[in-house]
Design a protein around this motif. Structure first.
Motif, PDB file in Angstrom:
ATOM      1  N   GLY A 111       0.823  -1.196   0.000  1.00 55.16           N
ATOM      2  CA  GLY A 111       0.000   0.000   0.000  1.00 55.16           C
ATOM      3  C   GLY A 111       0.854   1.241   0.000  1.00 55.16           C
ATOM      4  O   GLY A 111       1.822   1.365  -0.742  1.00 55.16           O
ATOM      5  N   ARG A 112       0.516   2.191   0.826  1.00 54.64           N
ATOM      6  CA  ARG A 112       1.233   3.461   0.866  1.00 54.64           C
ATOM      7  C   ARG A 112       2.677   3.248   1.333  1.00 54.64           C
ATOM      8  O   ARG A 112       2.938   2.597   2.329  1.00 54.64           O
ATOM      9  N   ALA A 113       3.605   3.833   0.582  1.00 52.07           N
ATOM     10  CA  ALA A 113       5.022   3.691   0.928  1.00 52.07           C
ATOM     11  C   ALA A 113       5.295   4.314   2.289  1.00 52.07           C
ATOM     12  O   ALA A 113       4.794   5.385   2.616  1.00 52.07           O
ATOM     13  N   ARG A 114       6.100   3.637   3.085  1.00 54.47           N
ATOM     14  CA  ARG A 114       6.438   4.123   4.424  1.00 54.47           C
ATOM     15  C   ARG A 114       7.876   4.563   4.546  1.00 54.47           C
ATOM     16  O   ARG A 114       8.235   5.265   5.490  1.00 54.47           O
ATOM     17  N   GLU A 115       8.723   4.139   3.607  1.00 54.24           N
ATOM     18  CA  GLU A 115      10.130   4.478   3.699  1.00 54.24           C
ATOM     19  C   GLU A 115      10.781   4.411   2.326  1.00 54.24           C
ATOM     20  O   GLU A 115      10.237   3.810   1.393  1.00 54.24           O
ATOM     21  N   ALA A 116      11.933   5.065   2.227  1.00 52.01           N
ATOM     22  CA  ALA A 116      12.742   5.004   1.017  1.00 52.01           C
ATOM     23  C   ALA A 116      14.180   4.734   1.425  1.00 52.01           C
ATOM     24  O   ALA A 116      14.635   5.182   2.482  1.00 52.01           O
ATOM     25  N   TRP A 117      14.895   3.999   0.581  1.00 51.41           N
ATOM     26  CA  TRP A 117      16.310   3.716   0.829  1.00 51.41           C
ATOM     27  C   TRP A 117      17.128   4.400  -0.251  1.00 51.41           C
ATOM     28  O   TRP A 117      16.774   4.366  -1.431  1.00 51.41           O
ATOM     29  N   ILE A 118      18.221   5.032   0.170  1.00 52.96           N
ATOM     30  CA  ILE A 118      19.036   5.865  -0.710  1.00 52.96           C
ATOM     31  C   ILE A 118      20.427   5.255  -0.848  1.00 52.96           C
ATOM     32  O   ILE A 118      21.096   4.966   0.151  1.00 52.96           O
ATOM     33  N   ALA A 119      20.874   5.065  -2.096  1.00 51.92           N
ATOM     34  CA  ALA A 119      22.223   4.565  -2.368  1.00 51.92           C
ATOM     35  C   ALA A 119      23.169   5.746  -2.538  1.00 51.92           C
ATOM     36  O   ALA A 119      22.866   6.705  -3.261  1.00 51.92           O
ATOM     37  N   HIS A 120      24.329   5.668  -1.867  1.00 49.68           N
ATOM     38  CA  HIS A 120      25.326   6.739  -1.915  1.00 49.68           C
ATOM     39  C   HIS A 120      26.585   6.241  -2.615  1.00 49.68           C
ATOM     40  O   HIS A 120      27.265   5.325  -2.124  1.00 49.68           O
ATOM     41  N   TYR A 121      26.887   6.876  -3.736  1.00 55.99           N
ATOM     42  CA  TYR A 121      28.065   6.478  -4.489  1.00 55.99           C
ATOM     43  C   TYR A 121      29.354   6.863  -3.761  1.00 55.99           C
ATOM     44  O   TYR A 121      30.350   6.141  -3.811  1.00 55.99           O
ATOM     45  N   GLY A 122      29.335   7.993  -3.073  1.00 58.43           N
ATOM     46  CA  GLY A 122      30.553   8.503  -2.480  1.00 58.43           C
ATOM     47  C   GLY A 122      31.111   7.655  -1.357  1.00 58.43           C
ATOM     48  O   GLY A 122      32.316   7.356  -1.330  1.00 58.43           O
ATOM     49  N   ASP A 123      30.261   7.252  -0.395  1.00 58.47           N
ATOM     50  CA  ASP A 123      30.755   6.484   0.748  1.00 58.47           C
ATOM     51  C   ASP A 123      30.248   5.045   0.785  1.00 58.47           C
ATOM     52  O   ASP A 123      30.580   4.289   1.695  1.00 58.47           O
ATOM     53  N   GLY A 124      29.426   4.665  -0.202  1.00 59.79           N
ATOM     54  CA  GLY A 124      28.964   3.287  -0.282  1.00 59.79           C
ATOM     55  C   GLY A 124      27.843   2.927   0.665  1.00 59.79           C
ATOM     56  O   GLY A 124      27.419   1.769   0.705  1.00 59.79           O
ATOM     57  N   ALA A 170       6.218  13.924   2.498  1.00 57.12           N
ATOM     58  CA  ALA A 170       7.612  14.348   2.404  1.00 57.12           C
ATOM     59  C   ALA A 170       8.514  13.290   3.033  1.00 57.12           C
ATOM     60  O   ALA A 170       8.064  12.444   3.813  1.00 57.12           O
ATOM     61  N   LEU A 171       9.789  13.337   2.684  1.00 57.30           N
ATOM     62  CA  LEU A 171      10.770  12.421   3.259  1.00 57.30           C
ATOM     63  C   LEU A 171      11.607  13.154   4.298  1.00 57.30           C
ATOM     64  O   LEU A 171      12.122  14.235   4.041  1.00 57.30           O
ATOM     65  N   ARG A 172      11.721  12.544   5.483  1.00 55.78           N
ATOM     66  CA  ARG A 172      12.555  13.149   6.528  1.00 55.78           C
ATOM     67  C   ARG A 172      14.006  12.715   6.345  1.00 55.78           C
ATOM     68  O   ARG A 172      14.312  11.813   5.552  1.00 55.78           O
ATOM     69  N   ALA A 173      14.898  13.353   7.074  1.00 53.11           N
ATOM     70  CA  ALA A 173      16.316  13.010   6.985  1.00 53.11           C
ATOM     71  C   ALA A 173      16.517  11.542   7.356  1.00 53.11           C
ATOM     72  O   ALA A 173      15.877  11.032   8.281  1.00 53.11           O
ATOM     73  N   PRO A 174      17.389  10.828   6.647  1.00 55.36           N
ATOM     74  CA  PRO A 174      17.625   9.416   6.953  1.00 55.36           C
ATOM     75  C   PRO A 174      17.987   9.184   8.411  1.00 55.36           C
ATOM     76  O   PRO A 174      18.762   9.938   9.015  1.00 55.36           O
ATOM     77  N   ASP A 175      17.395   8.118   8.980  1.00 55.75           N
ATOM     78  CA  ASP A 175      17.609   7.806  10.397  1.00 55.75           C
ATOM     79  C   ASP A 175      18.336   6.488  10.609  1.00 55.75           C
ATOM     80  O   ASP A 175      18.717   6.174  11.735  1.00 55.75           O
ATOM     81  N   ARG A 176      18.517   5.710   9.554  1.00 55.93           N
ATOM     82  CA  ARG A 176      19.219   4.431   9.672  1.00 55.93           C
ATOM     83  C   ARG A 176      20.154   4.268   8.497  1.00 55.93           C
ATOM     84  O   ARG A 176      19.877   4.743   7.389  1.00 55.93           O
ATOM     85  N   SER A 177      21.250   3.568   8.742  1.00 54.88           N
ATOM     86  CA  SER A 177      22.261   3.432   7.710  1.00 54.88           C
ATOM     87  C   SER A 177      22.800   2.006   7.672  1.00 54.88           C
ATOM     88  O   SER A 177      22.997   1.375   8.715  1.00 54.88           O
ATOM     89  N   ILE A 178      23.034   1.527   6.460  1.00 56.41           N
ATOM     90  CA  ILE A 178      23.701   0.251   6.247  1.00 56.41           C
ATOM     91  C   ILE A 178      25.083   0.549   5.686  1.00 56.41           C
ATOM     92  O   ILE A 178      25.212   1.180   4.631  1.00 56.41           O
ATOM     93  N   VAL A 238      23.973   2.845   2.387  1.00 57.80           N
ATOM     94  CA  VAL A 238      22.568   2.801   1.985  1.00 57.80           C
ATOM     95  C   VAL A 238      21.771   3.270   3.195  1.00 57.80           C
ATOM     96  O   VAL A 238      21.884   2.681   4.278  1.00 57.80           O
ATOM     97  N   ARG A 239      20.989   4.339   3.044  1.00 61.77           N
ATOM     98  CA  ARG A 239      20.362   4.983   4.198  1.00 61.77           C
ATOM     99  C   ARG A 239      18.852   5.078   4.028  1.00 61.77           C
ATOM    100  O   ARG A 239      18.349   5.296   2.925  1.00 61.77           O
TER     101      ARG A 239
END
Length: 353
Positions: A112-125, A137-145, A127-128
């Motif tokens: 259903g409605r999206a609850r989160e998005a994951w962002i890939a970062h080329y610079g430091d590798g 709206a999307l809030r600032a990332p709160d978790r990182s892999i 995923v947040r």
């Protein structure tokens, strides 16, 4: 370079109302552009939201009512409200992603409605995770892999599986395709074994077969190669075949960029930069790809491509030519450039409303 082009009837809209949005690289781009129709069926790209930082990846969410832009150079994420009538953009939030050089995001759209998005970062590798607020709206990332130990990491794309609770990320620097099982309850994803690619592959973009959940295709930037892979519900990957994305006998430097699959799963399009061509692969009933041919991209450095909503056109972003160009897709024939260009500074991506 032409500033306008003819708008195809399949995408006809009221004059002045955006039918798509485009992003690109600074300093030329200057923000998010709207592709709009004008009287006489012409089209132009106009600056719709001034935004420094290079909006190189755009994503439309919530039935087109929200537009999210990754600002690659300023390491930020911007969310816009999209007016349903005139397509006007209103900035809702602009936050730091926490990593460097964000290049791709994927939404959790499985339930259903999206609850989160994951962002890939080329610079430091990294995923947040960025949580979707109640207003979209999307809030600032709160978790990182974090990346795996080893060679310098470059996370390039993150994708959620369309059916299974799995998430995949390409790491161009470590020659890895990483896989996680995602807990729908909001816990941190659990990393699975993934797949190591041959050294020097540079895995960049991956797409799933639209009709077979157990098949996917991976484009490798450095090796200029297309991989056909198998995947099961437990997240296990198997390598089936590797094909070159360049024609036989090619010599020289080229970097593969974007990969698209048609909705019926019968054809793949792969972009090659410096060689500046679109490679075309046919896909048989078993999912096996085979080289069909290539066409010139009509400009310099094709960074990404997008299928029109009706599936009859391929819109290609030519970064160094500062333009978009349009190819007609007719049955089994190779894509045919139909003569249309749109001036777009630092062109990187297009999303259709």
């Amino acid at each position: 370079m032409s500033l306008t082009t003819t708008l195809p009837s399949a995408q006809a809209r009221r004059p002045g109302v955006p039918f798509a949005f485009a992003g690109g690289y600074g300093p030329h781009c200057g923000g998010v552009h709207a592709l709009v129709g004008e009287s006489g069926g012409r089209v132009r790209a106009r600056l719709a939201a001034p935004l420094e930082g290079s909006p190189t990846w755009l994503h439309l969410a919530e039935d087109g009512r929200r537009l999210h832009a990754l600002l690659e150079d300023s390491h930020e994420l911007a969310s816009f409200a999209v007016d349903p009538d005139d397509g006007a953009l209103t900035l809702m939030s602009r936050v730091a992603t926490g990593g460097t050089l964000p290049v791709h995001l994927a939404f959790d759209d499985n339930a259903g409605r999206a609850r989160e998005a994951w962002i890939a970062h080329y610079g430091d590798g990294s995923v947040r995770r960025a949580v979707v607020e109640s207003d979209g709206a999307l809030r600032a990332p709160d978790r990182s892999i974090a990346p795996r130990p080893g060679a310098e990491p470059h996370a390039h794309m993150v994708r959620r599986h369309p059916r299974w609770p799995l998430m995949l990320t390409t790491d161009l620097g470590q020659d890895l395709l990483r896989v996680w099982r995602v807990d729908e309850g909001g816990e941190m994803p659990i990393e699975l074994e993934g797949l190591s690619l041959p050294p020097g592959s540079g895995p960049r973009h991956v797409v799933f077969h639209p009709r077979d959940a157990g098949q996917l295709y991976l484009l490798n930037e450095a090796a200029n190669a297309l991989d056909w892979l198998g995947l099961d519900e437990a997240g296990r990957l198997t390598h089936r075949l590797r094909l070159s994305s360049l024609p036989a006998g090619f010599e020289g430097l080229s970097y593969a960029s974007d990969l698209l699959v048609t909705p019926d799963g019968r054809r793949l399009f792969a972009l090659n930069r410096l060689h500046d061509a679109i490679a075309v692969f046919d896909v048989d009933a078993d999912g096996r790809p085979s080289w069909r041919g290539e066409v010139w991209a009509q400009g310099s450095y094709p960074r990404s491509a997008t299928l029109s909503p009706d599936g009859h056109e391929l819109w290609v972003s030519l970064q160094r030519s500062h333009q978009l160009c349009v190819f007609r897709l007719d049955g089994e024939a190779l894509p045919r450039f139909d003569g249309r260009f749109i001036a777009m500074p630092g062109a990187a991506c297009v999303v259709f409303r």
